[in-house]
Design a protein around this motif. Structure first.
Motif, PDB file in Angstrom:
ATOM      1  N   GLU A  17      40.713  41.833  33.523  1.00  0.00           N
ATOM      2  CA  GLU A  17      39.996  43.139  33.096  1.00  0.00           C
ATOM      3  C   GLU A  17      39.422  42.518  32.006  1.00  0.00           C
ATOM      4  O   GLU A  17      38.275  43.046  31.250  1.00  0.00           O
ATOM      5  CB  GLU A  17      40.896  44.566  32.669  1.00  0.00           C
ATOM      6  CG  GLU A  17      39.626  45.023  32.419  1.00  0.00           C
ATOM      7  CD  GLU A  17      40.623  46.642  32.128  1.00  0.00           C
ATOM      8  OE1 GLU A  17      40.081  47.892  31.362  1.00  0.00           O
ATOM      9  OE2 GLU A  17      41.768  46.763  32.624  1.00  0.00           O
ATOM     10  N   GLU A  18      40.400  41.865  31.362  1.00  0.00           N
ATOM     11  CA  GLU A  18      40.136  41.284  29.768  1.00  0.00           C
ATOM     12  C   GLU A  18      38.611  40.193  30.190  1.00  0.00           C
ATOM     13  O   GLU A  18      38.344  40.190  29.033  1.00  0.00           O
ATOM     14  CB  GLU A  18      41.329  39.865  29.493  1.00  0.00           C
ATOM     15  CG  GLU A  18      42.204  39.100  30.218  1.00  0.00           C
ATOM     16  CD  GLU A  18      43.284  39.115  30.861  1.00  0.00           C
ATOM     17  OE1 GLU A  18      43.785  38.249  31.322  1.00  0.00           O
ATOM     18  OE2 GLU A  18      42.964  40.662  31.424  1.00  0.00           O
ATOM     19  N   ALA A  19      38.169  39.676  31.196  1.00  0.00           N
ATOM     20  CA  ALA A  19      37.721  38.801  31.520  1.00  0.00           C
ATOM     21  C   ALA A  19      36.138  39.563  31.394  1.00  0.00           C
ATOM     22  O   ALA A  19      34.583  39.426  30.693  1.00  0.00           O
ATOM     23  CB  ALA A  19      37.312  38.587  32.911  1.00  0.00           C
ATOM     24  N   LEU A  20      36.303  41.104  31.904  1.00  0.00           N
ATOM     25  CA  LEU A  20      34.907  41.680  31.349  1.00  0.00           C
ATOM     26  C   LEU A  20      34.575  42.173  29.566  1.00  0.00           C
ATOM     27  O   LEU A  20      33.418  41.660  29.652  1.00  0.00           O
ATOM     28  CB  LEU A  20      35.121  43.536  31.826  1.00  0.00           C
ATOM     29  CG  LEU A  20      35.196  43.619  33.743  1.00  0.00           C
ATOM     30  CD1 LEU A  20      35.840  45.017  33.347  1.00  0.00           C
ATOM     31  CD2 LEU A  20      34.129  43.385  33.840  1.00  0.00           C
ATOM     32  N   GLY A  21      35.557  42.551  28.901  1.00  0.00           N
ATOM     33  CA  GLY A  21      34.972  41.692  27.575  1.00  0.00           C
ATOM     34  C   GLY A  21      35.029  40.818  27.406  1.00  0.00           C
ATOM     35  O   GLY A  21      33.979  40.413  26.440  1.00  0.00           O
TER      36      GLY A  21
END
Length: 322
Positions: free
Chosen positions: A89-93
């Motif tokens: 999920e951190e890659a989304l940001g």
């Protein structure tokens, strides 16, 4: 900071790209989006944000009813059977700069996503227009593939439309047909706050997927120096592999396998077939497919941990004097 919805829509107008705009409550699934725009005709899209083992990222954008088999797609990209998994999920940001539920081809507008590969469903071309979120899932816009291509070319992208349901043979004389779509370089994400705080303890076993797995790995590396030194080194003829004693990696592998199976089981066909019993049906399928593999993996982990502990004990007792 990435572009906002308003900035993206303004850019589309500047490019003279025709689109229709529909405001609605925040939606996280295609089914929820269909309640507001499904009656308008055209194709609804589902979008997967994926990564491979070398930290290369992909967006797969497909019609809602297209069946995307991640194992087959991975082989076609030349990554092997288990080469693709859901991106953290951190890659989304960090890369796409959008929140959960907002991944679409428009996510590539930001410079931080320049190395993310895009695979478009060739079925989009059979639709008069298709629906996508414009960086925010409280809005849907519809446009033709011609106008989508115009946008992608404006940010330096050459649109690649793929038959995502194809399963061509791959072998010595038949190279992976989608290998050219694999990004040329890997992407390094900054550590989350918790990971950065524990980085000193986890240097020997770096994990960059999630806060939980990073913390677990850090805790797993705290036993004595003798125990650390036995990793990946044969002791008395026995080789203890770090890959099967790394708690964080074990957990991540199990989650990857479960996620991939869950995605492959959640299809329009299974939804129609099982209806309200879909959850139970998928649960039973996951149990039957993963039981033997999980038992084998956990037993290997148990045996490796025992072996490592045994050799650590041998080294410790060797220092005693009687």
């Amino acid at each position: 900071m990435g572009l906002s919805k308003e900035q993206l829509l303004a850019r589309l107008k500047e490019l003279q790209i025709g689109f229709s705009q529909y405001e609605h409550p925040v939606v996280l699934t295609v089914e929820a989006q269909a309640k507001y725009v499904g009656h308008l005709g055209g194709g609804l899209s589902k979008n997967l944000f994926l990564k491979d083992k070398k930290n290369r990222f992909y967006i797969v954008s497909a019609l809602a009813d297209t069946k995307v088999d991640l194992k087959v797609l991975s082989i076609r990209l030349g990554l092997g059977k288990g080469g693709l998994r859901m991106a953290p999920e951190e890659a989304l940001g960090e890369l796409l700069q959008v929140p959960l539920g907002c991944v679409t081809p428009f996510s590539l507008v930001n410079e931080s996503a320049r190395h993310v590969s895009l695979l478009l469903d060739q079925k989009f071309k059979s639709q008069e227009h298709c629906f996508f979120h414009p960086l925010s899932n409280d809005t849907s816009i519809s446009l033709s593939t011609h106008d989508l291509d115009k946008f992608l070319k404006s940010i330096g992208r050459d649109p690649s439309y793929v038959d995502l349901e194809a399963n061509p043979s791959v072998g010595k004389d038949q190279p992976p047909d989608l290998a050219s779509l694999v990004p040329s370089g890997s992407t390094v994400l900054p550590d989350p706050p918790e990971a950065a705080a524990s980085s000193k303890d986890s240097i020997e076993n770096p994990v960059s997927v999630s806060n939980k797995s990073t913390t677990s790995t850090a805790n797993a590396t705290k036993p004595s120096t003798n125990a650390k030194n036995t990793k990946d080194k044969p002791v008395n003829g026995v080789h203890v592999s770090k890959s099967v004693t790394d708690v964080g990696k074990l957990v991540e592998d199990l989650l990857d396998k479960t996620s991939a199976l869950l995605l492959s089981e959640t299809t329009e066909e299974t939804i129609k077939k099982h209806g309200a019993q879909l959850g139970a049906a998928i649960s039973n399928s996951i149990r039957s497919h993963l039981r033997a593999e999980l038992e084998s993996t956990i037993m290997t982990f148990k045996n490796s941990a025992y072996t490592e502990g045994f050799h650590a004990g041998v080294h410790h007792h060797a220092k005693r004097t009687y």
